[in-house]
Write a protein that holds these residues in place. Structure first.
Motif, PDB file in Angstrom:
ATOM      1  N   VAL A 304       0.854  -1.175   0.000  1.00  0.00           N
ATOM      2  CA  VAL A 304       0.000   0.000   0.000  1.00  0.00           C
ATOM      3  C   VAL A 304       0.894   1.230   0.000  1.00  0.00           C
ATOM      4  O   VAL A 304       2.104   1.142   0.301  1.00  0.00           O
ATOM      5  N   GLU A 305       0.335   2.368  -0.338  1.00  0.00           N
ATOM      6  CA  GLU A 305       1.061   3.635  -0.294  1.00  0.00           C
ATOM      7  C   GLU A 305       0.556   4.459   0.880  1.00  0.00           C
ATOM      8  O   GLU A 305      -0.659   4.613   1.053  1.00  0.00           O
ATOM      9  N   HIS A 306       1.503   4.952   1.649  1.00  0.00           N
ATOM     10  CA  HIS A 306       1.158   5.769   2.822  1.00  0.00           C
ATOM     11  C   HIS A 306       1.966   7.058   2.764  1.00  0.00           C
ATOM     12  O   HIS A 306       3.177   7.035   2.475  1.00  0.00           O
ATOM     13  N   PRO A 307       1.332   8.211   3.026  1.00  0.00           N
ATOM     14  CA  PRO A 307       2.059   9.485   2.933  1.00  0.00           C
ATOM     15  C   PRO A 307       3.200   9.620   3.924  1.00  0.00           C
ATOM     16  O   PRO A 307       4.117  10.410   3.696  1.00  0.00           O
ATOM     17  N   SER A 308       3.190   8.856   5.012  1.00  0.00           N
ATOM     18  CA  SER A 308       4.278   8.933   5.988  1.00  0.00           C
ATOM     19  C   SER A 308       5.476   8.096   5.603  1.00  0.00           C
ATOM     20  O   SER A 308       6.485   8.120   6.330  1.00  0.00           O
ATOM     21  N   CYS A 309       5.387   7.351   4.501  1.00  0.00           N
ATOM     22  CA  CYS A 309       6.487   6.477   4.077  1.00  0.00           C
ATOM     23  C   CYS A 309       6.858   6.771   2.625  1.00  0.00           C
ATOM     24  O   CYS A 309       6.499   5.991   1.721  1.00  0.00           O
ATOM     25  N   PRO A 310       7.520   7.866   2.353  1.00  0.00           N
ATOM     26  CA  PRO A 310       7.958   8.134   0.968  1.00  0.00           C
ATOM     27  C   PRO A 310       9.131   7.230   0.596  1.00  0.00           C
ATOM     28  O   PRO A 310       9.729   6.568   1.436  1.00  0.00           O
ATOM     29  N   GLU A 311       9.446   7.213  -0.660  1.00  0.00           N
ATOM     30  CA  GLU A 311      10.580   6.426  -1.124  1.00  0.00           C
ATOM     31  C   GLU A 311      11.888   7.020  -0.612  1.00  0.00           C
ATOM     32  O   GLU A 311      12.020   8.230  -0.435  1.00  0.00           O
ATOM     33  N   LYS A 312      12.864   6.126  -0.391  1.00  0.00           N
ATOM     34  CA  LYS A 312      14.168   6.528   0.146  1.00  0.00           C
ATOM     35  C   LYS A 312      15.266   6.032  -0.783  1.00  0.00           C
ATOM     36  O   LYS A 312      15.851   4.969  -0.544  1.00  0.00           O
ATOM     37  N   PRO A 313      15.521   6.739  -1.877  1.00  0.00           N
ATOM     38  CA  PRO A 313      16.586   6.297  -2.780  1.00  0.00           C
ATOM     39  C   PRO A 313      17.926   6.233  -2.031  1.00  0.00           C
ATOM     40  O   PRO A 313      18.173   7.029  -1.120  1.00  0.00           O
ATOM     41  N   PRO A 314      18.784   5.270  -2.355  1.00  0.00           N
ATOM     42  CA  PRO A 314      18.681   4.296  -3.454  1.00  0.00           C
ATOM     43  C   PRO A 314      17.913   3.019  -3.109  1.00  0.00           C
ATOM     44  O   PRO A 314      17.976   2.049  -3.866  1.00  0.00           O
ATOM     45  N   ILE A 315      17.221   2.972  -1.975  1.00  0.00           N
ATOM     46  CA  ILE A 315      16.431   1.793  -1.632  1.00  0.00           C
ATOM     47  C   ILE A 315      15.267   1.683  -2.623  1.00  0.00           C
ATOM     48  O   ILE A 315      14.576   2.664  -2.888  1.00  0.00           O
ATOM     49  N   HIS A 316      15.065   0.475  -3.129  1.00  0.00           N
ATOM     50  CA  HIS A 316      14.018   0.256  -4.134  1.00  0.00           C
ATOM     51  C   HIS A 316      12.716  -0.120  -3.435  1.00  0.00           C
ATOM     52  O   HIS A 316      12.684  -1.029  -2.609  1.00  0.00           O
ATOM     53  N   ARG A 317      11.635   0.569  -3.762  1.00  0.00           N
ATOM     54  CA  ARG A 317      10.327   0.310  -3.176  1.00  0.00           C
ATOM     55  C   ARG A 317       9.618  -0.816  -3.948  1.00  0.00           C
ATOM     56  O   ARG A 317       9.446  -0.740  -5.164  1.00  0.00           O
ATOM     57  N   VAL A 318       9.206  -1.850  -3.223  1.00  0.00           N
ATOM     58  CA  VAL A 318       8.453  -2.958  -3.807  1.00  0.00           C
ATOM     59  C   VAL A 318       6.975  -2.562  -3.822  1.00  0.00           C
ATOM     60  O   VAL A 318       6.357  -2.375  -2.767  1.00  0.00           O
ATOM     61  N   ARG A 319       6.414  -2.457  -5.008  1.00  0.00           N
ATOM     62  CA  ARG A 319       5.037  -1.992  -5.167  1.00  0.00           C
ATOM     63  C   ARG A 319       4.022  -3.128  -5.186  1.00  0.00           C
ATOM     64  O   ARG A 319       2.847  -2.886  -4.910  1.00  0.00           O
ATOM     65  N   GLU A 320       4.460  -4.325  -5.530  1.00  0.00           N
ATOM     66  CA  GLU A 320       3.535  -5.449  -5.659  1.00  0.00           C
ATOM     67  C   GLU A 320       3.947  -6.553  -4.691  1.00  0.00           C
ATOM     68  O   GLU A 320       4.970  -7.225  -4.891  1.00  0.00           O
ATOM     69  N   TYR A 321       3.160  -6.690  -3.656  1.00  0.00           N
ATOM     70  CA  TYR A 321       3.388  -7.743  -2.664  1.00  0.00           C
ATOM     71  C   TYR A 321       2.064  -8.047  -1.983  1.00  0.00           C
ATOM     72  O   TYR A 321       1.284  -7.144  -1.677  1.00  0.00           O
ATOM     73  N   TRP A 322       1.784  -9.320  -1.751  1.00  0.00           N
ATOM     74  CA  TRP A 322       0.636  -9.732  -0.949  1.00  0.00           C
ATOM     75  C   TRP A 322       0.909 -11.121  -0.394  1.00  0.00           C
ATOM     76  O   TRP A 322       1.711 -11.893  -0.951  1.00  0.00           O
ATOM     77  N   SER A 323       0.259 -11.444   0.703  1.00  0.00           N
ATOM     78  CA  SER A 323       0.465 -12.746   1.347  1.00  0.00           C
ATOM     79  C   SER A 323      -0.759 -13.114   2.176  1.00  0.00           C
ATOM     80  O   SER A 323      -1.469 -12.240   2.691  1.00  0.00           O
ATOM     81  N   HIS A 324      -0.991 -14.429   2.289  1.00  0.00           N
ATOM     82  CA  HIS A 324      -2.010 -15.018   3.160  1.00  0.00           C
ATOM     83  C   HIS A 324      -1.306 -15.995   4.100  1.00  0.00           C
ATOM     84  O   HIS A 324      -0.525 -16.833   3.639  1.00  0.00           O
ATOM     85  N   ILE A 325      -1.591 -15.912   5.365  1.00  0.00           N
ATOM     86  CA  ILE A 325      -1.071 -16.872   6.346  1.00  0.00           C
ATOM     87  C   ILE A 325      -2.245 -17.379   7.167  1.00  0.00           C
ATOM     88  O   ILE A 325      -2.991 -16.578   7.744  1.00  0.00           O
ATOM     89  N   VAL A 326      -2.405 -18.689   7.212  1.00  0.00           N
ATOM     90  CA  VAL A 326      -3.466 -19.324   7.996  1.00  0.00           C
ATOM     91  C   VAL A 326      -2.814 -20.358   8.905  1.00  0.00           C
ATOM     92  O   VAL A 326      -2.047 -21.207   8.431  1.00  0.00           O
ATOM     93  N   ILE A 327      -3.103 -20.279  10.205  1.00  0.00           N
ATOM     94  CA  ILE A 327      -2.522 -21.167  11.208  1.00  0.00           C
ATOM     95  C   ILE A 327      -3.670 -21.888  11.922  1.00  0.00           C
ATOM     96  O   ILE A 327      -4.637 -21.245  12.355  1.00  0.00           O
ATOM     97  N   LYS A 328      -3.518 -23.202  12.051  1.00  0.00           N
ATOM     98  CA  LYS A 328      -4.539 -24.008  12.726  1.00  0.00           C
ATOM     99  C   LYS A 328      -3.863 -24.943  13.721  1.00  0.00           C
ATOM    100  O   LYS A 328      -3.040 -25.771  13.324  1.00  0.00           O
ATOM    101  N   PRO A 329      -4.190 -24.837  15.008  1.00  0.00           N
ATOM    102  CA  PRO A 329      -3.593 -25.757  15.990  1.00  0.00           C
ATOM    103  C   PRO A 329      -4.248 -27.129  15.925  1.00  0.00           C
ATOM    104  O   PRO A 329      -5.404 -27.269  15.505  1.00  0.00           O
ATOM    105  N   LYS A 330      -3.504 -28.139  16.371  1.00  0.00           N
ATOM    106  CA  LYS A 330      -4.075 -29.481  16.411  1.00  0.00           C
ATOM    107  C   LYS A 330      -5.104 -29.609  17.535  1.00  0.00           C
ATOM    108  O   LYS A 330      -6.137 -30.248  17.361  1.00  0.00           O
TER     109      LYS A 330
END
Length: 418
Positions: A304-330
């Motif tokens: 996501v884009e947030h105004p409090s986190c601008p890009e910091k060159p030369p660090i490259h900003r990853v624009r496309e990322y998503w993840s799902h984590i599902v945990i189930k105990p026995k």
């Protein structure tokens, strides 16, 4: 030349404000009085003539201002409207110019910085600076997506056991899933190929629909651990401070913003890349859910884009990322034994040869998951050690405390016989 007797009436007028006011109101338009006052001011250098002349001119100005107040107000209003319109036009031209030169996100960051400087200088907020805030109502991950992930464990388990899902045709219907990038790969059993396997986990991958032929894949992990509790593994995933302790690749990791209505946070994460490349950083919108009835823990993250986190060159900003984590105990969240699944996609923005990315993924991903397991076990050890030390402190306090004192014998009462 004026005589001294001519000046006396003016001395009387100076002592009496009422007479002076009547005199001014009666002779304010007399040209002879103007001539007389000018001669007095030239020939007599006294405080009386200066005060008298000043009072007369101020009274004349106030009466003229009252007569023409409406005209003066109209002219001031026209001038203010003209200046305001000119400033607004210049601001619009600057806005359109910088929007062409910069990206939309950099422009939002510029407006936010301007807003901060304006607050320091007690300036009013502009409409553009107000619009640069982060809107949770728009960016919040919907709860429906968390609910749809309840069957993700069963789906990954069928892949693990090489079984066909009995609900395969229903889960891939367009009525239940939205059009986002994450839901397109949810419960879709087509084109998954086994990528890595060991005794406790398996990893599959399939080519992303948007980047076919470019070497970008969606990965899915399914694993089972008998010596890790669901609470500890969940804590490893969401605790930013603890993650910086066990993950040496996390240069910076902290919470930027939080949603008061839900369990949602915006995170900033700088990830250490190999020496040949610049570091990568992520700005992620994360939401989690704990279902006590169904015994499930769900975590969803997306870039996501947030105004409090601008890009910091030369660090490259990853624009496309998503993840799902599902945990189930026995059995339960605080008892050892769990199964989990992780589905994620990451576009680092690099054109890396296929054999290099393949080697890095095969060696890095299982090692990273083993680090998460060790971190969860260490968390349990630290908690057990903490409870053990607390019990020792209590035992020492019990040993050092004095025995319970017996009640003191009351003195014998003696009666005085008179």
């Amino acid at each position: 030349m004026l005589s001294v007797n001519t000046v006396k009436p003016f001395c009387v007028a100076e002592s009496s404000l009422r007479v002076q006011h009547k005199f001014f109101s009666h002779y304010s338009s007399s040209p002879s009085l103007k001539f007389l006052l000018n001669n007095l001011r030239k020939n007599f250098n006294c405080t009386f003539t200066k005060k008298f002349y000043t009072n007369f001119e101020s009274l004349k100005f106030s009466t003229g201002f009252k007569e023409h107040s409406s005209k003066i107000l109209k002219s001031c209003t026209k001038q203010c409207v003209f200046v305001f319109g000119h400033r607004m036009r210049r601001s619009q031209q600057m806005f359109s110019l910088y929007k062409k030169l910069w990206s939309d996100f950099n422009l939002i960051y510029f407006l936010q910085k301007f807003n901060i400087s304006a607050l320091k200088r007690n300036k009013f907020l502009t409409a553009a600076s107000i619009a640069s805030g982060f809107l949770w109502e728009k960016e919040r991950i919907p709860e429906d997506e968390l609910i749809r992930l309840e069957d993700e464990i069963g789906f990954a388990k069928n892949l693990y056991e090489n079984k066909d899902s009995p609900e395969k045709n229903n889960k891939n219907s367009s009525e239940d899933l939205c059009d986002c990038d994450r839901c397109k790969h949810l419960h879709n059993e087509d084109d998954w190929e086994l990528f890595y396997s060991n005794l406790h986990m398996k990893i599959w991958r399939k080519e992303h629909e948007k980047y076919k032929g470019q070497g970008l894949y969606v990965y899915k992990v399914y694993g089972k651990w008998n010596d890790v509790t669901a609470n500890d593994f969940f804590q490893v995933q969401i605790d930013c401070k603890y993650r910086k302790e066990w993950d040496q690749n996390s240069v910076q990791l902290y919470v930027v913003d939080s949603d008061r209505k839900t369990t949602s946070d915006v995170l900033y994460w700088e990830f250490l890349f190999p020496k040949m490349f610049y570091n990568r950083d992520y700005v992620c919108n994360r939401r989690y859910k704990i279902d006590d009835e169904k015994k499930l823990m769900t975590i969803v993250s997306e870039s996501v884009e947030h105004p409090s986190c601008p890009e910091k060159p030369p660090i490259h900003r990853v624009r496309e990322y998503w993840s799902h984590i599902v945990i189930k105990p026995k059995e339960d969240f605080d008892k050892p034994g769990l199964e989990f699944t992780i589905t994620y996609f990451d576009n680092p923005g690099l054109n890396i040869p296929t054999y290099i990315s393949l080697f890095y993924t095969i060696t890095g991903m299982p090692e990273y998951l083993e680090k998460q397991k060790d971190a969860a076990l260490n968390l349990a050890k630290h908690r057990a050690e903490y409870h053990r030390l607390k019990e020792k402190e209590k035992e020492k306090e019990m040993q050092q405390s004095p025995p319970s004192s017996y009640p003191q014998q009351q003195p014998e009462k003696r009666f005085l016989i008179l």
